[in-house]
Design a protein around this motif. Structure first.
Motif, PDB file in Angstrom:
ATOM      1  N   PHE A 137      57.590  14.074  -3.392  1.00 21.02           N
ATOM      2  CA  PHE A 137      56.716  15.326  -2.604  1.00 21.02           C
ATOM      3  C   PHE A 137      57.488  16.515  -2.865  1.00 21.02           C
ATOM      4  O   PHE A 137      56.907  17.780  -3.172  1.00 21.02           O
ATOM      5  N   ALA A 152      47.427  16.698  -5.190  1.00 21.99           N
ATOM      6  CA  ALA A 152      47.449  16.303  -3.800  1.00 21.99           C
ATOM      7  C   ALA A 152      48.644  16.646  -2.988  1.00 21.99           C
ATOM      8  O   ALA A 152      48.523  17.077  -1.928  1.00 21.99           O
ATOM      9  N   PHE A 153      49.791  16.828  -3.559  1.00 27.52           N
ATOM     10  CA  PHE A 153      50.898  17.517  -2.936  1.00 27.52           C
ATOM     11  C   PHE A 153      50.639  19.060  -2.830  1.00 27.52           C
ATOM     12  O   PHE A 153      51.046  19.530  -1.625  1.00 27.52           O
ATOM     13  N   ALA A 181      48.369  19.869  -0.036  1.00 23.19           N
ATOM     14  CA  ALA A 181      48.617  19.623   1.391  1.00 23.19           C
ATOM     15  C   ALA A 181      49.786  20.733   2.087  1.00 23.19           C
ATOM     16  O   ALA A 181      50.767  20.920   1.525  1.00 23.19           O
ATOM     17  N   PHE A 217      50.268  15.422   4.796  1.00 29.02           N
ATOM     18  CA  PHE A 217      49.816  14.596   3.891  1.00 29.02           C
ATOM     19  C   PHE A 217      49.864  12.957   4.557  1.00 29.02           C
ATOM     20  O   PHE A 217      48.779  12.240   4.397  1.00 29.02           O
ATOM     21  N   PRO A 246      46.269  11.066   4.283  1.00 35.44           N
ATOM     22  CA  PRO A 246      46.490  11.129   2.505  1.00 35.44           C
ATOM     23  C   PRO A 246      45.226  11.189   1.869  1.00 35.44           C
ATOM     24  O   PRO A 246      44.944  11.981   1.001  1.00 35.44           O
ATOM     25  N   TYR A 288      43.784  14.615   0.898  1.00 35.29           N
ATOM     26  CA  TYR A 288      43.994  15.522  -0.170  1.00 35.29           C
ATOM     27  C   TYR A 288      44.177  14.736  -1.508  1.00 35.29           C
ATOM     28  O   TYR A 288      44.320  15.281  -2.450  1.00 35.29           O
ATOM     29  N   TYR A 289      44.018  13.365  -1.533  1.00 29.43           N
ATOM     30  CA  TYR A 289      44.175  12.634  -2.596  1.00 29.43           C
ATOM     31  C   TYR A 289      43.085  12.204  -3.453  1.00 29.43           C
ATOM     32  O   TYR A 289      42.002  11.930  -2.687  1.00 29.43           O
ATOM     33  N   ALA A 344      51.774  10.544  -6.279  1.00 28.68           N
ATOM     34  CA  ALA A 344      51.403  10.653  -5.145  1.00 28.68           C
ATOM     35  C   ALA A 344      51.059   9.373  -4.247  1.00 28.68           C
ATOM     36  O   ALA A 344      50.584   9.185  -3.130  1.00 28.68           O
TER      37      ALA A 344
END
Length: 346
Positions: free
Chosen positions: A98, A107-108, A111, A117, A121, A124-125, A135
């Motif tokens: 991360f 995704a990171f 967040a 996250f 998760p 965002y993923y 991620a």
């Protein structure tokens, strides 16, 4: 020798040990065109620069980042090569990823924090998004698996059996010195060959923490990594037991003492430098994302072979790789001398 270099597992320190061993003996590395062997695509033999299907030369070591693909690795490396890799507690892998890959994994980047996250998760993923493998279940992915796959027992057990058959030894980051002792015995190297300084590490103050509820959700999110880690954790301790507790403690103490003596000889201060700007550019580690990578400052009075050894021990991965590439390109192509590992299979 085949080392599958996994991400965020202390693998850069292992890589430096292999680089120094092969460099000192003028062994032939299967090197990439740039800085990795086709990652994140599954490895193919053609990702090795200069790979010749006629096998006019033989590679001794392959150790740069790749996504494991055994049939293609076997096209490059000799039969009976020694295969090993390294794993780490998945919670620690994810936290490090991360920080280190914050800018390249959408995704990171989206967040607000690691805590946010981990709590949600799916918010965002996106499974098919670029760099989504960073991620979720990153170690499982590095070993050739589907990071978005279901943790169905039959499929998982089949994959683990294949990995058991492929790898002669799996190291654990949390027990790094014990891992190096086992590796030394398996390769019949000297303990001096295993001396090291920790590379590509962050300061403890930069490590992020999670609430208990977020940590539980993160373990569910990385369930494949946890199944992988638990499986090889058990086999690791069986190897340690076979080695002998008293013998292991003795050899770990010897290894740590060697590293302490080298630290006293080579380094200014007791460890990594707090001021990264104090490190010359040619040996300065590269930071990534929000991670601030620590490096070392060498003593100014080093000369000759001592300076050469100390410099190689602190060289960041990309700097050492550039040296090996230059050395490779300056070498007149010829059939490699046959070099065989002395391997203990007990």
């Amino acid at each position: 020798m085949v080392f599958l270099k996994t991400h965020k597992t202390a693998s850069s320190t292992v890589l430096n040990i292999l680089y120094r061993f092969g460099d000192r003996r003028n062994l032939t590395f299967a090197l990439p065109f740039l800085d990795h062997l086709g990652y994140p695509s599954l490895f193919q033999a053609q990702f090795v620069k200069g790979f010749d299907r006629t096998r006019s030369k033989e590679y001794n070591i392959i150790c740069n980042h790749m996504r494991f693909n055994l049939p293609e690795v076997e096209k490059v490396m000799p039969k009976h090569s020694f295969y090993f890799t390294i794993l780490r507690n998945p919670d620690h892998v994810f936290e490090s990823a991360f920080s280190y890959y914050h800018d390249v994994a959408p995704a990171f980047r989206q967040a607000p924090s690691l805590e946010e996250f981990a709590q949600n998760p799916d918010k965002y993923y996106r499974p098919n998004e670029m760099n989504s493998h960073l991620a979720r279940n990153l170690m499982w992915f590095d070993l050739g698996g589907d990071h978005n796959g279901a943790d169905k027992p039959e499929q998982v057990n089949c994959t683990l059996r294949d990995l058991d058959a492929a790898f002669d030894l799996v190291l654990l980051s949390e027990y790094f010195d014990q891992s190096l002792v086992l590796l030394r015995e398996a390769l019949c190297w000297s303990l001096e060959d295993m001396a090291y300084f920790q590379l590509n590490a962050r300061g403890k103050s930069d490590v992020l923490s999670l609430s208990p509820s977020a940590a539980i959700k993160l373990r569910q999110w990385n369930s494949l990594d946890w199944l992988l880690y638990r499986h090889f954790n058990a086999s690791f301790w069986l190897r340690v037991a076979a080695y002998g507790e008293a013998r292991m403690d003795h050899d770990v103490s010897r290894l740590r003492e060697m590293s302490r003596r080298l630290s006293s000889t080579c380094l200014l201060g007791d460890g990594p430098a707090a001021d990264i700007q104090a490190i010359p550019l040619e040996i300065r580690p590269l930071s990534s994302g929000t991670a601030k990578i620590l490096g070392y400052v060498l003593k100014s009075n080093l000369t000759g072979p001592t300076k050469k050894l100390c410099t190689k021990m602190i060289l960041p991965e990309k700097h050492y790789l550039a040296r090996l590439m230059k050395k490779r390109d300056q070498t007149v192509p010829q059939s490699a001398k046959r070099w065989r590992l002395k391997i203990s299979r007990d």
